[in-house]
Design a protein around this motif. Structure first.
Motif, PDB file in Angstrom:
ATOM      1  N   ASP A   1       0.836  -1.207   0.000  1.00  0.00           N
ATOM      2  CA  ASP A   1       0.000   0.000   0.000  1.00  0.00           C
ATOM      3  C   ASP A   1       0.869   1.253   0.000  1.00  0.00           C
ATOM      4  OD1 ASP A   1      -1.928  -1.854   0.214  1.00  0.00           O
ATOM      5  OD2 ASP A   1      -2.940  -1.003   1.961  1.00  0.00           O
TER       6      ASP A   1
ATOM      7  N   GLY B   1      -5.584   2.428  -7.282  1.00  0.00           N
ATOM      8  CA  GLY B   1      -6.747   1.713  -6.739  1.00  0.00           C
ATOM      9  C   GLY B   1      -6.856   0.317  -7.330  1.00  0.00           C
ATOM     10  N   LEU B   2      -6.615   0.203  -8.629  1.00  0.00           N
ATOM     11  CA  LEU B   2      -6.690  -1.119  -9.265  1.00  0.00           C
ATOM     12  C   LEU B   2      -5.627  -2.054  -8.695  1.00  0.00           C
ATOM     13  CD1 LEU B   2      -7.241  -0.166 -13.030  1.00  0.00           C
ATOM     14  CD2 LEU B   2      -8.861  -1.292 -11.508  1.00  0.00           C
TER      15      LEU B   2
ATOM     16  N   TYR C   1      -4.286  -1.903  -5.679  1.00  0.00           N
ATOM     17  CA  TYR C   1      -4.730  -2.332  -4.330  1.00  0.00           C
ATOM     18  C   TYR C   1      -5.713  -3.496  -4.465  1.00  0.00           C
ATOM     19  CZ  TYR C   1      -3.207   2.232  -2.399  1.00  0.00           C
ATOM     20  OH  TYR C   1      -2.500   3.323  -2.011  1.00  0.00           O
ATOM     21  N   ASP C   2      -6.632  -3.360  -5.430  1.00  0.00           N
ATOM     22  CA  ASP C   2      -7.665  -4.398  -5.598  1.00  0.00           C
ATOM     23  C   ASP C   2      -7.051  -5.715  -6.078  1.00  0.00           C
ATOM     24  OD1 ASP C   2      -9.546  -2.578  -4.782  1.00  0.00           O
ATOM     25  OD2 ASP C   2     -10.091  -1.956  -6.816  1.00  0.00           O
TER      26      ASP C   2
ATOM     27  N   LEU D   1      -5.635  -7.338  -2.984  1.00  0.00           N
ATOM     28  CA  LEU D   1      -6.710  -7.929  -2.174  1.00  0.00           C
ATOM     29  C   LEU D   1      -7.198  -9.235  -2.815  1.00  0.00           C
ATOM     30  CD1 LEU D   1      -8.872  -7.774   0.095  1.00  0.00           C
ATOM     31  CD2 LEU D   1     -10.313  -6.536  -1.544  1.00  0.00           C
ATOM     32  N   THR D   2      -7.407  -9.198  -4.129  1.00  0.00           N
ATOM     33  CA  THR D   2      -7.893 -10.386  -4.832  1.00  0.00           C
ATOM     34  C   THR D   2      -6.882 -11.525  -4.688  1.00  0.00           C
ATOM     35  OG1 THR D   2      -8.984  -8.891  -6.375  1.00  0.00           O
ATOM     36  CG2 THR D   2      -8.783 -11.182  -7.070  1.00  0.00           C
TER      37      THR D   2
ATOM     38  N   CYS E   1     -14.067 -14.109  -7.893  1.00  0.00           N
ATOM     39  CA  CYS E   1     -13.393 -13.191  -6.982  1.00  0.00           C
ATOM     40  C   CYS E   1     -12.923 -11.948  -7.754  1.00  0.00           C
ATOM     41  CB  CYS E   1     -12.197 -13.950  -6.415  1.00  0.00           C
ATOM     42  SG  CYS E   1     -11.625 -13.369  -4.886  1.00  0.00           S
TER      43      CYS E   1
ATOM     44  N   ASN F   1     -14.642  -8.320  -7.181  1.00  0.00           N
ATOM     45  CA  ASN F   1     -13.790  -7.304  -6.555  1.00  0.00           C
ATOM     46  C   ASN F   1     -13.600  -6.080  -7.445  1.00  0.00           C
ATOM     47  OD1 ASN F   1     -13.522  -8.889  -4.353  1.00  0.00           O
ATOM     48  ND2 ASN F   1     -11.374  -9.406  -4.635  1.00  0.00           N
ATOM     49  N   PHE F   2     -13.868  -6.227  -8.747  1.00  0.00           N
ATOM     50  CA  PHE F   2     -13.573  -5.116  -9.656  1.00  0.00           C
ATOM     51  C   PHE F   2     -14.802  -4.462 -10.279  1.00  0.00           C
ATOM     52  CE2 PHE F   2      -9.428  -7.094  -9.447  1.00  0.00           C
ATOM     53  CZ  PHE F   2      -8.585  -6.002  -9.446  1.00  0.00           C
TER      54      PHE F   2
ATOM     55  N   THR G   1     -16.029  -0.901  -8.716  1.00  0.00           N
ATOM     56  CA  THR G   1     -15.052   0.068  -8.208  1.00  0.00           C
ATOM     57  C   THR G   1     -15.138   1.422  -8.897  1.00  0.00           C
ATOM     58  OG1 THR G   1     -13.414  -0.694  -9.812  1.00  0.00           O
ATOM     59  CG2 THR G   1     -13.401  -1.769  -7.651  1.00  0.00           C
TER      60      THR G   1
ATOM     61  N   ARG H   1     -13.686   2.095 -11.559  1.00  0.00           N
ATOM     62  CA  ARG H   1     -12.403   2.363 -12.226  1.00  0.00           C
ATOM     63  C   ARG H   1     -12.322   1.695 -13.587  1.00  0.00           C
ATOM     64  NH1 ARG H   1     -10.468   0.820  -6.749  1.00  0.00           N
ATOM     65  NH2 ARG H   1     -10.218   2.798  -5.679  1.00  0.00           N
TER      66      ARG H   1
END
Ligand code: AFP
Length: 352
Positions: free
Chosen positions: A25, A44-45, A47-48, A51-52, A92, A96-97, A100, A102
């Motif tokens: 991060d 942001g992408l 970070y995602d 997470l994924t 997932c 997760n996307f 967003t 984005r």
């Protein structure tokens, strides 16, 4: 301003010093700060993606427990249906996307058609292609597998949603690419261009990806080749002669090369990035167009290898220059250390 613009850095990228703990991060944020005018959407992408990757890693780690926790289709102790891992990974990514704001459109190796952003959610300017769980035939044998992603800026501007035109691109237009490797540890390796490739290792005790491999550079020449030699008799003449050459003894050129082939692209490319050498999946008589997918496998891996100082080719032309014409198009792939790939091309083209 066109959404296909490229932002150039206004400051030098940060380089972690030994013994410094840098979470992904913090790294992504600091990288973003060197690009004046960056919207933060690409950050942001990323970070995602992290997470994924963590969510998929959690399930992959349980794969061997399937007989204890239940088979696919069973209801587990939480009352949920046990899913196949590749289906879970695909879902997932999409879940997760999609909300967003984005993304303009997505495509998955697991889906026949583009994955649109649902009408109820906002759209963004980026395009995401992914192979949610590559090498999945290796899962039951506890062999390393991975997720691969590729990010572009959209090219269409009109309408509410992206189209095939946004997805069928040349690899050189990618703005970011990377993979998550589920191996002896979980690693996220990515590039956003500018000659920088970084690797992060998941510390499961704190649930964070930590910068462990800053600024990965692939050796100019290696001494490992990676190829499924079971198909040797199905390969073109040039590839077979190249294999013969690599296996000959010659101390001056460091031959014979060692052979290493996992059969899981993320694992084979990861080793090639770190140790150098060449990975190849040529055309065969059984798969005349190659086996690997251009948009989900070859393009992102080629961007990573080239940004780390290596080279990628179809054997005939620079891989990243190839214009995609179909979502699930396949392609022959040669990538790795520059000198090794140059040599492979000479053999492929009959110059040697
Ligand atoms: P699976 O996802 O079916 O295991 O395929 C993996 C893969 O797409 C890639 O990860 C490997 O490099 C390649 O196929 C291996 O193919 P071969 O089994 O033909 O060597």
């Amino acid at each position: 301003m066109s959404s296909n613009r490229r932002i150039t850095p206004t400051k030098q990228p940060i380089v972690a010093r030994p013994n410094q703990i840098v979470t992904i991060d913090r790294y992504i944020l600091e990288q973003q700060l060197i690009y004046a005018g960056a919207s933060g959407d690409l950050s942001g992408l990323l970070y995602d993606i992290a997470l994924t990757g963590k969510m998929i890693a959690r399930e992959v780690r349980k794969a061997g427990l399937v007989d204890i926790l239940g088979n696919t289709g069973d209801i587990n102790v939480q009352g949920e249906e046990v899913q196949k891992l590749d289906e879970y990974a695909n879902e997932c990514f999409i879940k997760n996307f999609d909300h967003t704001g984005r993304l303009w459109v997505m495509a998955s190796e697991e889906e026949d058609d583009p994955v649109p952003i649902p009408e109820k959610f906002e759209c963004g300017t980026y395009v995401l292609l992914f192979d949610p769980l590559d090498g999945s035939s290796n899962i039951d044998a506890n062999v390393s597998i991975g997720s691969i992603f590729s990010i572009y800026r959209r090219v269409t501007e009109n309408g509410r949603r992206g189209t095939l035109e946004d997805l069928l691109r040349k690899g050189c237009d990618q703005v970011a690419a990377g993979y998550v490797l589920y191996g002896s540890s979980t690693m996220l390796v990515y590039t956003t261009g500018h000659g920088q490739v970084d690797g992060f290792t998941l510390d499961p005790s704190i649930g964070e990806f930590l910068l462990s491999h800053p600024d990965i550079r692939i050796p100019e020449k290696g001494n490992i080749y990676s190829c499924n030699e079971g198909y040797r008799n199905l390969m073109p003449d040039g590839t077979r002669r190249f294999l013969d050459y690599l296996q000959e003894e010659d101390a001056e050129t460091g031959r014979p090369y060692s052979g290493r082939y996992v059969g899981s692209l993320v694992a084979d490319v990861h080793r090639t990035l770190l140790y150098g050498g060449i990975f190849m999946y040529p055309a065969t008589t059984r798969a005349p167009g190659g086996k690997l997918r251009l948009l989900y496998e070859a393009n992102p891996m080629s961007m990573l290898v080239e940004q780390a100082g290596g080279m990628a080719s179809t054997g005939k032309e620079p891989l990243l220059e190839l214009q995609a014409t179909a979502l699930h198009q396949r392609v022959p792939l040669f990538l790795g250390s520059k000198k090794d790939v140059e040599l492979a091309i000479e053999f492929e083209n009959g110059a040697r």
